[in-house]
Design a protein around this motif. Structure first.
Motif, PDB file in Angstrom:
ATOM      1  N   UNK A 114       0.641  -1.590   0.056  1.00 31.33           N
ATOM      2  CA  UNK A 114      -0.498  -0.495   0.492  1.00 31.33           C
ATOM      3  C   UNK A 114       0.395   0.934   0.091  1.00 31.33           C
ATOM      4  N   UNK A 115       2.012   1.375   0.113  1.00 30.75           N
ATOM      5  CA  UNK A 115       3.153   2.040   0.266  1.00 30.75           C
ATOM      6  C   UNK A 115       3.601   2.332   0.966  1.00 30.75           C
ATOM      7  N   UNK A 116       3.384   1.495   2.404  1.00 24.37           N
ATOM      8  CA  UNK A 116       3.701   2.389   3.738  1.00 24.37           C
ATOM      9  C   UNK A 116       5.261   2.956   3.563  1.00 24.37           C
ATOM     10  N   UNK A 117       6.268   1.981   3.480  1.00 28.95           N
ATOM     11  CA  UNK A 117       7.968   2.671   3.389  1.00 28.95           C
ATOM     12  C   UNK A 117       7.697   3.873   2.129  1.00 28.95           C
ATOM     13  N   UNK A 118       6.868   3.801   1.203  1.00 32.40           N
ATOM     14  CA  UNK A 118       7.015   5.368   0.500  1.00 32.40           C
ATOM     15  C   UNK A 118       6.555   6.176   1.747  1.00 32.40           C
TER      16      UNK A 118
ATOM     17  N   UNK B 143      13.046  19.029  12.868  1.00 34.47           N
ATOM     18  CA  UNK B 143      12.493  17.031  14.301  1.00 34.47           C
ATOM     19  C   UNK B 143      13.409  16.284  14.733  1.00 34.47           C
ATOM     20  N   UNK B 144      14.975  16.384  13.220  1.00 29.56           N
ATOM     21  CA  UNK B 144      15.799  15.687  14.315  1.00 29.56           C
ATOM     22  C   UNK B 144      15.452  13.658  13.936  1.00 29.56           C
ATOM     23  N   UNK B 145      14.781  13.671  13.195  1.00 32.72           N
ATOM     24  CA  UNK B 145      14.243  11.970  13.159  1.00 32.72           C
ATOM     25  C   UNK B 145      14.920  10.587  12.489  1.00 32.72           C
ATOM     26  N   UNK B 146      14.595   9.735  13.751  1.00 31.69           N
ATOM     27  CA  UNK B 146      15.078   8.366  12.974  1.00 31.69           C
ATOM     28  C   UNK B 146      14.265   7.517  12.655  1.00 31.69           C
ATOM     29  N   UNK B 147      14.501   6.764  11.708  1.00 32.80           N
ATOM     30  CA  UNK B 147      14.209   5.536  10.951  1.00 32.80           C
ATOM     31  C   UNK B 147      14.489   4.160  11.564  1.00 32.80           C
ATOM     32  N   UNK B 148      13.091   3.340  12.154  1.00 37.45           N
ATOM     33  CA  UNK B 148      14.045   2.496  12.841  1.00 37.45           C
ATOM     34  C   UNK B 148      12.448   0.834  12.457  1.00 37.45           C
ATOM     35  N   UNK B 149      13.152  -0.101  12.261  1.00 40.48           N
ATOM     36  CA  UNK B 149      12.103  -0.972  12.007  1.00 40.48           C
ATOM     37  C   UNK B 149      12.716  -2.431  12.975  1.00 40.48           C
TER      38      UNK B 149
ATOM     39  N   UNK C 222      21.698   0.852  12.108  1.00 38.70           N
ATOM     40  CA  UNK C 222      21.294   1.262  13.266  1.00 38.70           C
ATOM     41  C   UNK C 222      19.692   1.542  12.974  1.00 38.70           C
ATOM     42  N   UNK C 223      19.261   1.038  11.372  1.00 38.77           N
ATOM     43  CA  UNK C 223      18.095   1.183  10.785  1.00 38.77           C
ATOM     44  C   UNK C 223      17.048   0.005  11.331  1.00 38.77           C
ATOM     45  N   UNK C 224      17.179  -1.338  10.687  1.00 33.92           N
ATOM     46  CA  UNK C 224      16.612  -2.344  11.248  1.00 33.92           C
ATOM     47  C   UNK C 224      17.659  -3.433  11.810  1.00 33.92           C
ATOM     48  N   UNK C 225      17.556  -4.050  13.293  1.00 33.67           N
ATOM     49  CA  UNK C 225      18.420  -5.573  13.293  1.00 33.67           C
ATOM     50  C   UNK C 225      17.860  -6.691  12.575  1.00 33.67           C
TER      51      UNK C 225
ATOM     52  N   UNK D 151      17.314   1.805   3.317  1.00 33.75           N
ATOM     53  CA  UNK D 151      18.239   2.248   2.959  1.00 33.75           C
ATOM     54  C   UNK D 151      17.389   3.503   1.711  1.00 33.75           C
ATOM     55  N   UNK D 152      16.023   2.694   1.643  1.00 34.90           N
ATOM     56  CA  UNK D 152      15.647   3.553   0.780  1.00 34.90           C
ATOM     57  C   UNK D 152      14.654   5.002   1.569  1.00 34.90           C
ATOM     58  N   UNK D 153      14.186   4.772   2.914  1.00 36.73           N
ATOM     59  CA  UNK D 153      14.310   5.932   3.655  1.00 36.73           C
ATOM     60  C   UNK D 153      15.182   6.561   4.183  1.00 36.73           C
ATOM     61  N   UNK D 154      16.091   6.416   3.769  1.00 41.68           N
ATOM     62  CA  UNK D 154      17.023   7.162   4.419  1.00 41.68           C
ATOM     63  C   UNK D 154      17.792   8.604   2.854  1.00 41.68           C
ATOM     64  N   UNK D 155      17.795   7.650   1.850  1.00 39.00           N
ATOM     65  CA  UNK D 155      17.900   8.184   0.602  1.00 39.00           C
ATOM     66  C   UNK D 155      16.677   9.529   0.003  1.00 39.00           C
TER      67      UNK D 155
END
Length: 230
Positions: A14-18, A32-38, A72-75, A58-62
């Protein structure tokens, strides 16, 4: 103040990552200085060194332009494009809740806020062997409230209402819904937007047009995501 929010979806593709990437970008642009985590991501490819690359991270970072280290974004990263629980059964390295929690807490400590993305829809098995971990277990363990990503097209009333009802039944707070692939002025999609609110009892807090580079969301709605809990 709310430190982190969780992004789930009405289903896969449904485009959640986008949408998550655009939300992180919007938060960054607002300072806000956000971080992403999954917690876990499946269906990944290997780099030149043979290591699996967390494709969603990587997509979110780019897209967002955040400088958070990728490792540090996904273990938990799996190669098979299946649910994380099945990927772990095939490839090994099942998700451990304590590892997920520690990585999440580190992101919270080193950044102003965290947007955590789920795997698939809200009913997603993350681990199933001697332990059963569902996506909702991670949400509850980390004490997170959620945004639902949904496609704006045909069928979204049903999928939004069922997702919202499941979440409420399981004690998960819903902050709102973001409609992806939304065509402003389209009679059906405008009606879907209204009916999701009326029937589902949820608020549409933003929309994303096809191929958009930003979310149509007010600064007030964005800031409200991190206000004090009611």
């Amino acid at each position: 103040m709310r430190k982190a929010i969780f992004m789930t979806g009405t289903g896969t593709d449904v485009g959640k990552t986008y949408v998550t990437a655009l939300l992180v970008k919007k938060l960054k642009d607002r300072g806000y200085d956000p971080a992403y985590y999954k917690a876990a991501v499946s269906g990944n490819t290997r780099g030149a060194d043979g290591r699996l690359i967390a494709g969603d991270a990587l997509y979110v970072k780019n897209i967002s332009g955040i400088d958070q280290p990728l490792d540090e974004m996904c273990p938990y990263i799996y190669e098979r494009a299946v649910s994380p629980h099945l990927a772990a059964q095939i490839e090994g390295d099942p998700v451990d809740m304590e590892t997920v929690r520690k990585g999440f807490e580190k992101a919270c400590e080193t950044h102003g806020c965290v947007v955590m993305e789920g795997s698939g829809g809200i009913v997603c098995p993350i681990r199933c062997d001697d332990k059963l971990i569902l996506l909702e277990d991670i949400i509850k363990t980390l004490g997170l409230s959620c945004i639902i990503t949904a496609d704006a097209g045909l069928g979204t009333i049903n999928s939004v209402v069922l997702t919202a009802e499941y979440m409420r039944r399981n004690g998960i707070k819903i902050l709102g819904v973001i409609l992806n692939n939304f065509h402003a002025g389209d009679v059906m999609e405008e009606d879907n937007r209204m009916m999701c609110e009326i029937v589902g009892g949820v608020k549409i807090i933003g929309t994303v047009a096809p191929d958009a580079t930003d979310i149509d969301m007010t600064d007030e709605a964005l800031d409200a995501l991190f206000c004090e809990e009611e």
